[in-house]
Design a protein around this motif. Structure first.
Motif, short mmCIF file in Angstrom:
data_model
loop_
_atom_site.label_atom_id
_atom_site.label_comp_id
_atom_site.label_asym_id
_atom_site.label_seq_id
_atom_site.Cartn_x
_atom_site.Cartn_y
_atom_site.Cartn_z
N GLU A 75 11.73 15.23 -0.92
CA GLU A 75 9.91 14.68 -0.05
C GLU A 75 9.66 12.93 -0.86
N VAL A 76 10.36 12.27 -0.59
CA VAL A 76 9.58 10.92 -1.55
C VAL A 76 8.99 10.20 -0.33
N HIS A 77 7.76 9.60 -0.54
CA HIS A 77 7.18 8.61 -0.23
C HIS A 77 6.70 7.76 -1.31
N THR A 78 6.70 6.46 -0.80
CA THR A 78 6.78 5.51 -1.45
C THR A 78 5.76 4.72 -0.64
N GLU A 79 4.66 3.60 -1.63
CA GLU A 79 3.44 2.32 -0.97
C GLU A 79 4.24 0.69 -2.05
N MET A 80 4.25 -0.32 -1.61
CA MET A 80 4.53 -1.84 -2.62
C MET A 80 2.93 -2.05 -2.11
N LEU A 81 2.75 -2.95 -3.53
CA LEU A 81 1.54 -3.72 -3.33
C LEU A 81 1.32 -4.14 -2.37
N ASP A 82 2.45 -4.64 -1.60
CA ASP A 82 1.80 -5.33 0.00
C ASP A 82 1.47 -4.70 1.32
N GLY A 83 1.54 -3.08 0.75
CA GLY A 83 1.13 -2.42 1.52
C GLY A 83 2.32 -1.97 2.24
N GLU A 133 -6.29 4.16 -7.84
CA GLU A 133 -7.91 2.91 -7.63
C GLU A 133 -7.16 1.45 -8.14
N GLU A 134 -6.33 1.61 -9.75
CA GLU A 134 -5.88 0.99 -10.38
C GLU A 134 -4.91 0.45 -9.64
N PHE A 135 -4.48 1.37 -9.16
CA PHE A 135 -3.07 -0.03 -8.07
C PHE A 135 -3.58 -0.55 -6.74
N GLU A 136 -4.63 0.02 -6.63
CA GLU A 136 -5.01 -0.85 -5.37
C GLU A 136 -6.04 -1.98 -5.69
N GLU A 137 -6.66 -2.05 -7.04
CA GLU A 137 -6.79 -3.03 -7.48
C GLU A 137 -5.59 -4.51 -8.06
N LEU A 138 -4.74 -4.02 -8.25
CA LEU A 138 -3.39 -4.80 -8.87
C LEU A 138 -2.95 -5.83 -7.34
N ARG A 139 -3.57 -4.93 -6.26
CA ARG A 139 -3.38 -5.88 -4.82
C ARG A 139 -4.18 -6.84 -5.21
N ARG A 140 -5.57 -7.46 -5.02
CA ARG A 140 -6.50 -8.36 -5.60
C ARG A 140 -6.38 -9.32 -5.52
N ILE A 141 -5.20 -9.04 -7.47
CA ILE A 141 -4.58 -10.10 -8.06
C ILE A 141 -3.99 -10.97 -7.55
#
Length: 141
Positions: A75-83, A133-141
């Motif tokens: 089972e693979v679950h993914t999330e992109m920077l755009d949510g 947290e680092e992944f989420e921080e990239l959303r703000r860049i």
């Protein structure tokens, strides 16, 4: 030609051509630059992963990957920077999932699962985004 979703910039399934029949068995074929949308630079595999373990839990700055369950179920679950979130069940050896760079992903395996991973980069630890947290921080860049 492989069957896949229309948006190559998002995680999507790839169906590999197969040959054979039930009486003699099957052969799944991967031809680089046809079914795999990049030049393969590294191949690795995982096996005997306990079902209780969730692997992945990271993203890559630059690496694209194709994950294939050559045996068992993943089972693979993914999330992109755009949510954008998606989930995939890999339970056939003629199906893979393409993950572009900057895709947070987790995988949970049946104990008998064998996963083969094709990547377009060689290993470097700097390519890994290991904390959510680092992944989420990239959303703000």
């Amino acid at each position: 030609m492989a069957k896949s979703q229309l948006n190559p910039g998002r995680p999507h399934l790839i169906e590999f051509p197969t040959h054979g029949e039930l009486a003699i068995g099957y052969l799944a074929v991967v031809q680089m630059q046809q079914e795999i949308p990049f030049e393969v630079k590294r191949i690795f595999w995982t096996y005997f992963t306990p079902q209780s373990v969730i692997r992945g839990r990271h993203a890559h700055h630059a690496t694209s990957m194709v994950l294939i369950a050559v045996h068992g179920r993943i089972e693979v679950h993914t999330e992109m920077l755009d949510g954008y979130k998606s989930s995939f069940l890999l339970d056939r050896p003629d199906i893979g999932v393409f993950l572009p760079p900057l895709t947070w992903h987790t995988m949970q395996y049946s104990h008998d699962a064998v996963q083969v991973v094709l990547t377009d980069t060689e290993y470097t630890s700097e390519d890994y985004i290991r904390s959510y947290e680092e992944f989420e921080e990239l959303r703000r860049i």
